[in-house]
Design a protein around this motif. Structure first.
Motif, PDB file in Angstrom:
ATOM      1  N   PHE A   1       0.836  -1.196   0.000  1.00 30.68           N
ATOM      2  CA  PHE A   1       0.000   0.000   0.000  1.00 30.68           C
ATOM      3  C   PHE A   1       0.870   1.245   0.000  1.00 30.68           C
ATOM      4  O   PHE A   1       1.792   1.365   0.801  1.00 30.68           O
ATOM      5  N   SER A   2       0.566   2.166  -0.897  1.00 24.73           N
ATOM      6  CA  SER A   2       1.270   3.448  -0.993  1.00 24.73           C
ATOM      7  C   SER A   2       0.413   4.522  -0.340  1.00 24.73           C
ATOM      8  O   SER A   2      -0.540   5.038  -0.950  1.00 24.73           O
ATOM      9  N   MET A   3       0.735   4.861   0.904  1.00 22.65           N
ATOM     10  CA  MET A   3      -0.048   5.808   1.693  1.00 22.65           C
ATOM     11  C   MET A   3       0.156   7.231   1.177  1.00 22.65           C
ATOM     12  O   MET A   3       1.268   7.642   0.904  1.00 22.65           O
ATOM     13  N   ASN A   4      -0.946   7.940   1.045  1.00 25.41           N
ATOM     14  CA  ASN A   4      -0.928   9.352   0.650  1.00 25.41           C
ATOM     15  C   ASN A   4      -0.648   9.551  -0.837  1.00 25.41           C
ATOM     16  O   ASN A   4      -0.452  10.678  -1.293  1.00 25.41           O
ATOM     17  N   GLN A   5      -0.626   8.480  -1.620  1.00 25.89           N
ATOM     18  CA  GLN A   5      -0.389   8.595  -3.061  1.00 25.89           C
ATOM     19  C   GLN A   5      -1.581   9.290  -3.726  1.00 25.89           C
ATOM     20  O   GLN A   5      -2.733   8.993  -3.426  1.00 25.89           O
ATOM     21  N   ARG A   6      -1.275  10.202  -4.659  1.00 24.24           N
ATOM     22  CA  ARG A   6      -2.336  11.024  -5.257  1.00 24.24           C
ATOM     23  C   ARG A   6      -1.837  11.614  -6.562  1.00 24.24           C
ATOM     24  O   ARG A   6      -0.708  12.093  -6.636  1.00 24.24           O
ATOM     25  N   LEU A   7      -2.668  11.588  -7.603  1.00 29.59           N
ATOM     26  CA  LEU A   7      -2.328  12.227  -8.874  1.00 29.59           C
ATOM     27  C   LEU A   7      -3.464  13.161  -9.268  1.00 29.59           C
ATOM     28  O   LEU A   7      -4.624  12.753  -9.341  1.00 29.59           O
ATOM     29  N   LEU A   8      -3.105  14.422  -9.516  1.00 29.80           N
ATOM     30  CA  LEU A   8      -4.066  15.455  -9.910  1.00 29.80           C
ATOM     31  C   LEU A   8      -3.814  15.821 -11.368  1.00 29.80           C
ATOM     32  O   LEU A   8      -2.679  16.129 -11.743  1.00 29.80           O
ATOM     33  N   VAL A   9      -4.855  15.766 -12.159  1.00 32.96           N
ATOM     34  CA  VAL A   9      -4.745  16.118 -13.573  1.00 32.96           C
ATOM     35  C   VAL A   9      -5.272  17.542 -13.742  1.00 32.96           C
ATOM     36  O   VAL A   9      -6.475  17.791 -13.703  1.00 32.96           O
ATOM     37  N   LEU A  10      -4.332  18.497 -13.896  1.00 40.26           N
ATOM     38  CA  LEU A  10      -4.726  19.901 -14.048  1.00 40.26           C
ATOM     39  C   LEU A  10      -5.176  20.210 -15.467  1.00 40.26           C
ATOM     40  O   LEU A  10      -5.838  21.227 -15.701  1.00 40.26           O
ATOM     41  N   GLY A  11      -4.795  19.363 -16.422  1.00 40.13           N
ATOM     42  CA  GLY A  11      -5.115  19.614 -17.816  1.00 40.13           C
ATOM     43  C   GLY A  11      -4.345  20.807 -18.339  1.00 40.13           C
ATOM     44  O   GLY A  11      -3.221  21.085 -17.930  1.00 40.13           O
ATOM     45  N   ASN A  12      -4.954  21.531 -19.271  1.00 42.48           N
ATOM     46  CA  ASN A  12      -4.390  22.814 -19.719  1.00 42.48           C
ATOM     47  C   ASN A  12      -5.512  23.727 -20.134  1.00 42.48           C
ATOM     48  O   ASN A  12      -6.553  23.273 -20.597  1.00 42.48           O
ATOM     49  N   GLU A  13      -5.306  25.023 -19.959  1.00 40.55           N
ATOM     50  CA  GLU A  13      -6.301  25.995 -20.384  1.00 40.55           C
ATOM     51  C   GLU A  13      -5.908  26.683 -21.675  1.00 40.55           C
ATOM     52  O   GLU A  13      -6.749  27.199 -22.401  1.00 40.55           O
ATOM     53  N   LYS A  14      -4.602  26.668 -21.947  1.00 42.27           N
ATOM     54  CA  LYS A  14      -4.134  27.281 -23.185  1.00 42.27           C
ATOM     55  C   LYS A  14      -2.715  26.821 -23.450  1.00 42.27           C
ATOM     56  O   LYS A  14      -1.893  26.757 -22.539  1.00 42.27           O
ATOM     57  N   VAL A  15      -2.453  26.466 -24.705  1.00 43.58           N
ATOM     58  CA  VAL A  15      -1.100  26.126 -25.148  1.00 43.58           C
ATOM     59  C   VAL A  15      -0.712  27.111 -26.235  1.00 43.58           C
ATOM     60  O   VAL A  15      -1.406  27.233 -27.251  1.00 43.58           O
ATOM     61  N   THR A  16       0.380  27.832 -26.030  1.00 45.03           N
ATOM     62  CA  THR A  16       0.808  28.863 -26.974  1.00 45.03           C
ATOM     63  C   THR A  16       2.192  28.539 -27.493  1.00 45.03           C
ATOM     64  O   THR A  16       3.142  28.360 -26.708  1.00 45.03           O
ATOM     65  N   ALA A  17       2.324  28.459 -28.818  1.00 45.94           N
ATOM     66  CA  ALA A  17       3.640  28.261 -29.426  1.00 45.94           C
ATOM     67  C   ALA A  17       4.383  29.587 -29.438  1.00 45.94           C
ATOM     68  O   ALA A  17       3.847  30.612 -29.872  1.00 45.94           O
ATOM     69  N   VAL A  18       5.631  29.572 -28.911  1.00 42.45           N
ATOM     70  CA  VAL A  18       6.425  30.807 -28.865  1.00 42.45           C
ATOM     71  C   VAL A  18       7.703  30.705 -29.693  1.00 42.45           C
ATOM     72  O   VAL A  18       8.590  31.539 -29.574  1.00 42.45           O
ATOM     73  N   GLY A  19       7.797  29.668 -30.531  1.00 40.49           N
ATOM     74  CA  GLY A  19       8.928  29.540 -31.452  1.00 40.49           C
ATOM     75  C   GLY A  19       9.983  28.561 -30.991  1.00 40.49           C
ATOM     76  O   GLY A  19      10.136  28.301 -29.786  1.00 40.49           O
ATOM     77  N   ASN A  20      10.709  27.986 -31.966  1.00 44.83           N
ATOM     78  CA  ASN A  20      11.809  27.048 -31.692  1.00 44.83           C
ATOM     79  C   ASN A  20      11.362  25.879 -30.811  1.00 44.83           C
ATOM     80  O   ASN A  20      12.048  25.495 -29.861  1.00 44.83           O
TER      81      ASN A  20
END
Length: 548
Positions: A489-508
């Protein structure tokens, strides 16, 4: 048509794996690779916790007798109450430096056997209980290059052996259950100093066998605790000592918690901005009823091959059963940065206890919770090292899974036994670390760390992705809470998926990704997390962040 030499190689591999006695393998496994990191760290890693400085703290027990690692500078532990060795100049705890691949001896003063713990919001490991003179101890380890264990005598109100811990939204730890303890308490002792009865733990106690130890405890998104023991669960308001909800028994009624020793995980939390966030728990494997008593007679019953999944936030929740490709007892379930779950370690028959497991399961299995039922499991490439009773696993910042431990004996035993005491460390690299995915793999370039992030705030993470095309919908930010792992058992294990609200290409090949942190401590208790950027299922290396 395949060449004769290729066919011969496959046949040879099949023969080699088939010739391993009692080792459960699949010849045509899917993905993932293994690396031996250390042939020996001197102790068998029964307990494991990753710290925010990329060190992993491991320990076993003081009453195994001498370990294979001397304490430095002629140091010795003097313990007149130890049941094996009153003057002991060997270590029973180590600190492993992940990126240097080095380790150093640490000193525990009292017996930490079958104990529990969790990382406090300040990043310190608070570890609790154990056996004999350790059963009421609180031990603190701070992440620094020269730190060692500090012990607090009588830091616990009750004797805690085989208990489970969880961090709460107010920054305390709750410690639930343990052998003969049908109650819970908190540390630090700043509010309630006494133990509080929890009848559910006595109700789930099978006389003479228990099956309610190391209960599976998860913080639900409403601030209550989901507590699973034996074959059923409750939703518990620990502030008012009220059972909010009783969940149905798992279909079939087989026990799942120690010593049946299945495993459980809170599946990744998603849609964190929703008014009502959904939360699901997955419970897998274990030993069926009667396994313990049968193993004492030399009969090793087949492990359970089912998982049970339940949406704990539903008004009328029901368990949904799934069949694993490999039956497994004493396995570990590790959340991966991309939201999948890795089932690793364990045996195909028998149960937890000295010499009571058989048929090692060498192949991990990947569980993909977002796939349709019936297509969620994928068998991975096998290790060559059986990881039986007292084995451990932990996710690392680079996405590998550290694996150690395995000692089904009352002492260190390396010869004349089916499964020798294992002092080695391995790393399992999931398929997402394969070089063929390098172009898709994000690299976080800013910030290097985020020491003080707040709830409900939008942050920008800058990454490099060398892929020819980046699909915004396939980019996500995740946060992982490192767990205290022991006894499946892994106590306190947790994964939160924040996703994304915006992805912006800034070059290179550089992109800015905007994401918003969780809304409260009920969803994500304050403390240190690993933050990842995931692109098409391929995670970046993580960075450490502190949420408060």
């Amino acid at each position: 048509m395949a060449s004769p030499s290729f066919i011969f190689s496959i046949l040879l591999l099949h023969f080699l794996f088939a010739s391993l006695p009692s080792h459960r393998t699949l010849t045509f496994a899917a993905d993932g690779s293994w690396q031996l990191l250390q042939k020996s760290v001197g102790i068998s890693a029964m307990h494991m916790q990753l710290l925010r400085n990329d060190r992993v703290i491991m320990f076993d027990r003081t009453d195994f007798g001498p370990s294979n690692l001397l304490l430095p500078n002629g140091k010795c532990r003097n313990d007149p109450t130890d049941t094996a060795l009153q003057v002991d100049c060997t270590a029973h705890s180590v600190e492993y430096d992940v990126f240097a691949n080095k380790f150093r001896a640490l000193t525990v003063q009292t017996d930490v056997w079958c104990s529990s713990g969790a990382i406090m919001p300040d990043g310190n490991l608070f570890q609790t209980g154990g056996f004999n003179d350790g059963e009421r101890r609180v031990r603190v380890f701070s992440p620094c290059r020269t730190c060692d264990w500090n012990e607090i005598p009588n830091g616990l109100t009750a004797k805690r052996w085989y208990a489970s811990n969880h961090i709460l939204p107010d920054g305390r730890q709750i410690i639930v259950g343990g052998r003969g303890q049908f109650n819970y308490e908190f540390i630090p002792k700043n509010i309630v100093s006494n133990k509080i009865n929890l009848p559910f733990l006595s109700e789930t106690n099978d006389k003479g066998i228990e099956n309610n130890l190391y209960p599976f405890v998860f913080l639900n998104v409403d601030g209550n605790l989901f507590i699973f023991a034996n074959n059923r669960a409750i939703l518990f308001d620990y502030l008012n000592n009220i059972v909010v909800k009783k969940y149905p028994m798992i279909p079939g009624g087989e026990p799942r918690s120690y010593p049946s020793t299945g495993s459980a995980v809170l599946l990744p939390l998603k849609n964190l901005k929703a008014t009502a966030i959904e939360a699901e728990v997955l419970v897998c494997g274990g030993a069926p009823k009667g396994s313990y008593l049968q193993s004492l007679k030399g009969t090793f019953m087949a492990a359970l091959n089912t998982c049970a999944r339940i949406k704990i936030t539903d008004p009328n929740p029901e368990w949904v059963m799934e069949t694993m490709p490999l039956a497994r007892v004493m396995g570990d379930m590790i959340l991966l940065p991309n939201g999948n779950v890795l089932l690793i370690n364990g045996a195909g028959s028998g149960t937890a206890g000295w010499e009571q497991g058989r048929d090692p399961v060498l192949s991990p299995v990947l569980y993909q919770p977002d796939n349709n039922i019936g297509s969620r499991f994928e068998v991975q490439n096998p290790t060559t090292i059986p990881r039986m009773y007292h084995s451990t696993a932990a996710l690392l910042r680079d996405g590998r899974v550290l694996v150690g431990g395995s000692n089904p004996h009352a002492f260190y035993n390396f010869t004349g036994v089916l499964f020798p005491t294992e002092l080695s460390l391995e790393a399992f690299s999931p398929a997402y670390l394969d070089a063929k995915f390098d172009k898709m793999r994000p690299t976080i370039i800013a910030p290097k760390s985020m020491s003080g992030i707040r709830y409900r705030k939008k942050y920008t993470i800058q990454v490099v992705i060398n892929s020819d095309k980046v699909d915004e919908s396939s980019v996500s930010v995740t946060m992982f809470a490192p767990a205290f792992n022991t006894h499946s058992f892994s106590m306190n294990q947790r994964l939160l998926v924040l996703g994304n609200e915006k992805v912006t290409a800034v070059g290179n090949s550089i992109y800015n990704i905007e994401a918003t942190t969780p809304k409260s401590g009920n969803v994500a208790p304050s403390g240190f997390y690993l933050l990842f950027v995931v692109h098409q299922g391929i995670p970046s290396q993580g960075i450490w962040v502190r949420l408060h």
